[in-house]
Write an enzyme that holds these catalytic residues in place. Sequence first.
Site, PDB file in Angstrom:
ATOM      1  N   SER A  17       8.632  11.781  40.244  1.00 18.89           N
ATOM      2  CA  SER A  17       9.689  12.490  39.521  1.00 18.89           C
ATOM      3  C   SER A  17       9.341  13.959  39.419  1.00 18.89           C
ATOM      4  O   SER A  17       8.155  14.338  39.415  1.00 18.89           O
ATOM      5  CB  SER A  17       9.855  11.903  38.112  1.00 18.89           C
ATOM      6  OG  SER A  17      10.708  12.706  37.317  1.00 18.89           O
ATOM      7  N   TYR A  35       7.280   8.609  29.565  1.00 15.04           N
ATOM      8  CA  TYR A  35       7.825   8.586  30.933  1.00 15.04           C
ATOM      9  C   TYR A  35       7.120   9.608  31.816  1.00 15.04           C
ATOM     10  O   TYR A  35       6.648   9.289  32.911  1.00 15.04           O
ATOM     11  CB  TYR A  35       9.323   8.863  30.884  1.00 15.04           C
ATOM     12  CG  TYR A  35       9.978   8.984  32.244  1.00 15.04           C
ATOM     13  CD1 TYR A  35      10.359   7.854  32.952  1.00 15.04           C
ATOM     14  CD2 TYR A  35      10.217  10.242  32.812  1.00 15.04           C
ATOM     15  CE1 TYR A  35      10.952   7.962  34.203  1.00 15.04           C
ATOM     16  CE2 TYR A  35      10.810  10.352  34.058  1.00 15.04           C
ATOM     17  CZ  TYR A  35      11.181   9.214  34.746  1.00 15.04           C
ATOM     18  OH  TYR A  35      11.761   9.318  35.986  1.00 15.04           O
TER      19      TYR A  35
END
Length: 682
Positions: free
Chosen positions: A559, A572
């Site tokens: 990400s 996350y």
Amino acid sequence: MTTDHDSATPARLVDRSRRLGADPRNTNYGGGNTSAKGPGRDPVTGQDVPLLWVKGSGGDLGTLTEPGLAVLRLDRLHALAQTYPGVEREDEMVAAFDYCLHGRGGAAPSIDTAMHGLVDAPHVDHLHPDSGIALATAADGPELTRRCFGDRVVWVPWRRPGFQLGVDIAAVRRANPQAIGVILGGHGITAWGDTSDECEANSLEIIRVAEKFLAEHGRPEPFGPVRDGYQPLPVEQRHQRAGELAPLLRGLASTDKPQVGHYTDTDTVLDFLARERHPQLAALGTSCPDHFLRTKVRPMVLDLPPTAPLEQTAARLRELHTAYRADYTRYYDEHAEPGSPTMRGADPAVVLVPGVGMFTFGATKQTARVAGEYYVNAINVMRGAEAVSRYAPIDEREKFRIEYWALEEAKLARLPKPKPLATRIALVTGGGSGIGRAIAHRLAAEGACVVVADRDADAAQRVAAEIGGTDVAIGVHADVTDAAAVRDLVRSACLAFGGVDLVVNNAGLSISKPLLDTTEADWDLQHDVMAKGSFLVAKEAARVLIAQGMGGDLVYIASKNSVFAGPNNVAYSAAKAAQAHQVRLLAAELGAHGIRVNGVNPDGVVRGSGIFAGGWGAQRAAVYGVAESELGAYYAKRTLLGREVLPEHVANAVFVLTAGELSHTTGLHIPVDAGVAAAFLR
């Protein structure tokens, strides 16, 4: 091609073909051909002309459609018999078929076209039933044929398929007006009839009478008694051992060129491999040309019981593979002539492992699966022949003449160029939706076989079904946080396709909370799925990749957040950072095995995302103060390119990383974020 008044003839032929091809007792996949003769209108003269409709080259009877028929002028085909230069030049006649085509001619005519055209009967079937081939390969086949059928079916000695065989069968038909067909030595059967129904009935009569004859006159246990210690392993142990052996075998079978694998453990295979006589029978190889072209001159057979230690079994398989390649090279050198095609590869197409099953290999999953089906046919043939006589297939010289036939080489040359990911086996975690679904679709479209893994089994199977049948994709339930489940997942890939080449660690979830609201359970769940899950999948996949010895790719869908610090996202983003560093660590460790490890850093993939639909979208929208429906547009506005990132854009990056053009790239992260300056890699 044809006009309305003659359309019933090809339509009835297609119906007959599909009925015959639907029953594996009648013929094997892709084997045999059928034909019908009738009038057709010549569009130039307006006159009726005699036509032949015959199944074209490369088709399958069970799935035949009218475009799969070749259409020829029968009068011109008969005229070829007058100019036929003889058996030494019969291969030239195949090119001459093009001058007999009616209009565009439909499908390409096969080598058996002459047999259908020259036999004086309106309808002809040529099939490869196990029962018929059992008689055709029996040492005393002519006598058995007489005993089985009387004068209703006539024996024709072995001859390689071609124009001369058509001439021979036509002569047999003329000399035996009472006959309904023939047994072709070493090959199969041909039947005929005045109507389509009569021809079909005659074909079925030959097949069923032969089945009954073998059942009534065959001796029990034609393969000998069960050999002590060679009985099949229990199912779970059998599949465990098969999963352990599949990557090794696939690597060996891919020594010359990459192959896809297929595993078979039917009762037919396991019983054959448990019997005392299976080694000498397997060494004789198959006989029917269709069988032989797909199974090679003979299989490779393990000569150890299934309870032998894995290390001993693996070492012995390597020794047998070396010996197989040497023997295949001998076979080629001994029979090759100056004009023979170059050797295509010395690896086995069929590997038999007693107590475990059969592993078959090919350029595609379908090719590998069909090779296995053909070898099951061969086992049935051997059983029938040995039950009433002695199995005596065509000799090596004839096998070589078929395998390295110039016409067969020309057929291979006409095959389309393989897609970039052909022969590669991909495993995509989190493949049931969003980015994973897009990646699975893209890899399959580029030629890969795909294992779609997801904790939602229905979603995984739905995506696999979207992609195609089980020759292309399978859906597997998998919880990547469970080491045992991950082992089962990778084993499923090995049993389905032979191994793994390309693994995409995409499974994920997201919990968006401020630090003080983030619980220990939130942290653990986030890291279990992404940091730990990626580690477990990479570890199991690496075992297979190393065992195969074919290199491979690990791709992490990380990400932008792995390098960019945003608010309310500690669990996350930390898990994504752990994934990103796994890329670097594993690239450094696995490079010696030819395994490349790279990552993709997307940003804000909203559309189609299971994560965003599961609550993450609402949470992030609240953080940024926008409506959830506007989140994709919000992300796009903050990028340099001003574009929304879609799942397909991430799939594009995975393809670029794995398709071969970046063969010297490892340890790289590719941003797919439309340009987020704060996430530029440094």
